[in-house]
Design an enzyme around this catalytic site. Sequence first.
Site, PDB file in Angstrom:
ATOM      1  N   SER A   7      63.180  71.574  54.323  1.00 36.92           N
ATOM      2  CA  SER A   7      63.093  72.989  53.946  1.00 36.92           C
ATOM      3  C   SER A   7      61.802  73.265  53.190  1.00 36.92           C
ATOM      4  CB  SER A   7      64.277  73.379  53.068  1.00 36.92           C
ATOM      5  OG  SER A   7      64.021  74.650  52.503  1.00 36.92           O
ATOM      6  N   HIS A  32      62.590  73.543  58.449  1.00 34.06           N
ATOM      7  CA  HIS A  32      63.642  74.500  58.095  1.00 34.06           C
ATOM      8  C   HIS A  32      63.026  75.594  57.227  1.00 34.06           C
ATOM      9  CE1 HIS A  32      67.882  75.581  57.288  1.00 34.06           C
ATOM     10  NE2 HIS A  32      67.523  75.778  56.028  1.00 34.06           N
ATOM     11  N   ASP A  34      63.689  78.933  55.094  1.00 32.44           N
ATOM     12  CA  ASP A  34      64.723  79.702  54.388  1.00 32.44           C
ATOM     13  C   ASP A  34      64.201  81.083  54.009  1.00 32.44           C
ATOM     14  OD1 ASP A  34      66.998  77.863  54.055  1.00 32.44           O
ATOM     15  OD2 ASP A  34      65.590  76.638  52.910  1.00 32.44           O
ATOM     16  N   MET A  36      65.099  84.666  52.360  1.00 33.48           N
ATOM     17  CA  MET A  36      66.080  85.272  51.444  1.00 33.48           C
ATOM     18  C   MET A  36      65.629  86.673  51.060  1.00 33.48           C
ATOM     19  SD  MET A  36      66.528  82.080  48.862  1.00 33.48           S
ATOM     20  CE  MET A  36      66.848  80.426  49.461  1.00 33.48           C
ATOM     21  N   HIS A  65      66.659  79.849  58.701  1.00 33.03           N
ATOM     22  CA  HIS A  65      67.948  80.143  58.069  1.00 33.03           C
ATOM     23  C   HIS A  65      67.814  81.480  57.352  1.00 33.03           C
ATOM     24  CE1 HIS A  65      70.941  78.675  54.690  1.00 33.03           C
ATOM     25  NE2 HIS A  65      71.418  79.700  55.374  1.00 33.03           N
ATOM     26  N   MET A  67      69.035  84.197  55.135  1.00 26.45           N
ATOM     27  CA  MET A  67      69.986  84.574  54.082  1.00 26.45           C
ATOM     28  C   MET A  67      69.701  86.016  53.721  1.00 26.45           C
ATOM     29  SD  MET A  67      69.806  80.984  52.025  1.00 26.45           S
ATOM     30  CE  MET A  67      68.349  80.481  52.917  1.00 26.45           C
ATOM     31  N   MET A 136      76.978  74.745  54.939  1.00 27.29           N
ATOM     32  CA  MET A 136      76.266  74.820  53.656  1.00 27.29           C
ATOM     33  C   MET A 136      76.973  73.914  52.644  1.00 27.29           C
ATOM     34  SD  MET A 136      73.651  76.697  53.982  1.00 27.29           S
ATOM     35  CE  MET A 136      73.179  76.600  52.251  1.00 27.29           C
ATOM     36  N   ASP A 174      73.170  71.526  55.057  1.00 24.21           N
ATOM     37  CA  ASP A 174      72.067  72.034  54.227  1.00 24.21           C
ATOM     38  C   ASP A 174      72.499  72.169  52.766  1.00 24.21           C
ATOM     39  OD1 ASP A 174      69.932  73.447  53.132  1.00 24.21           O
ATOM     40  OD2 ASP A 174      70.203  75.231  54.378  1.00 24.21           O
TER      41      ASP A 174
HETATM   42  C1  DX5 Z   1      69.561  76.907  49.992  1.00 20.19           C
HETATM   43  C2  DX5 Z   1      68.704  76.656  51.193  1.00 20.19           C
HETATM   44  C3  DX5 Z   1      68.407  75.226  51.430  1.00 20.19           C
HETATM   45  C4  DX5 Z   1      67.597  74.581  50.341  1.00 20.19           C
HETATM   46  C5  DX5 Z   1      67.815  73.106  50.390  1.00 20.19           C
HETATM   47  O1  DX5 Z   1      69.910  78.237  49.978  1.00 20.19           O
HETATM   48  O2  DX5 Z   1      69.354  77.133  52.352  1.00 20.19           O
HETATM   49  O3  DX5 Z   1      67.786  75.039  52.698  1.00 20.19           O
HETATM   50  O4  DX5 Z   1      66.238  74.858  50.442  1.00 20.19           O
HETATM   51  O5  DX5 Z   1      67.182  72.544  49.290  1.00 20.19           O
HETATM   52  P1  DX5 Z   1      67.694  71.210  48.608  1.00 20.19           P
HETATM   53  O6  DX5 Z   1      67.594  70.124  49.664  1.00 20.19           O
HETATM   54  O7  DX5 Z   1      66.765  71.027  47.487  1.00 20.19           O
HETATM   55  O8  DX5 Z   1      69.128  71.425  48.208  1.00 20.19           O
HETATM   56 ZN    ZN Z   2      68.591  76.574  54.361  1.00 21.48          ZN
END
Ligand code: DX5
Ligand code: ZN
Length: 220
Positions: A7, A32, A34, A36, A65, A67, A136, A174
């Site tokens: 990520s 990956h 993310d 948000m 991903h 969010m 998750m 994840d």
């Molecule tokens: C959390 C994200 C993850 C996050 C994982 O909301 O979806 O992808 O970046 O990070 P680590 O591996 O540090 O938990």
């Molecule tokens: Zn993620």
Amino acid sequence: MVELAPSILSCDFSNLQGDLDQTKDTDLKMIHIDVMDGIFVPNISFGFKVISDIRGKNDYFFDTHAMIEEPIKYIEDFKKAGVDRLTVHYEACKNLDETIKAIKNAGMEVGLTFKPATDIDLITPYLDKIDLILVMSVEPGFGGQIFMEDSVEKIKFFRNYIDKNNLDVKLQVDGGIKTTNVDKVIDAGADIIVSGSDVFGKDIKNQIDKYYEIFKQKSL
Ligand code: DX5
Ligand code: ZN
């Protein structure tokens, strides 16, 4: 074999491509991403321009991903930015069937995920419509959280469900995964491991190599 999806949320954003350059010369096939929106989750990460800028410099499969609330509004933007697979949250979509269809029509793979408190019986009816199910193992929103142990049972459940029904669906996990606990996630049946803070912010190439060493051992 199991694959890693590091990520980029844990990258140094003042030197994002510099961090990504350190992933080259490894077995890595995807990253990956993310996204948000500060509404679906209490954090804001980055948007389409960042994705499109790194798209120009990296050949990886872009595993994204979302969010964000109502991702259906932004499907074309994700596609244009160069996303290969768009994973959306069950809780974020008013019309999930329409959202899944629109992602496919835009020419992307479609993933589905859900918050840890969501009943998995609400998710299973969609399994034959998607390319990937994401479990998750932390509350979505932040990197660097602790792995939730009860996610192991969910991973086993989906592994069993996918195999029993002969579905062509990848199982991704994840949140909170490290080289020190990835074992049990693989043993539970995961196909794709997301790891953020355990890859970026450390010796990046070395960490990726370590993960692939473990994956290779496991596939023997
Ligand atoms: C959390 C994200 C993850 C996050 C994982 O909301 O979806 O992808 O970046 O990070 P680590 O591996 O540090 O938990
Ligand atoms: Zn993620």
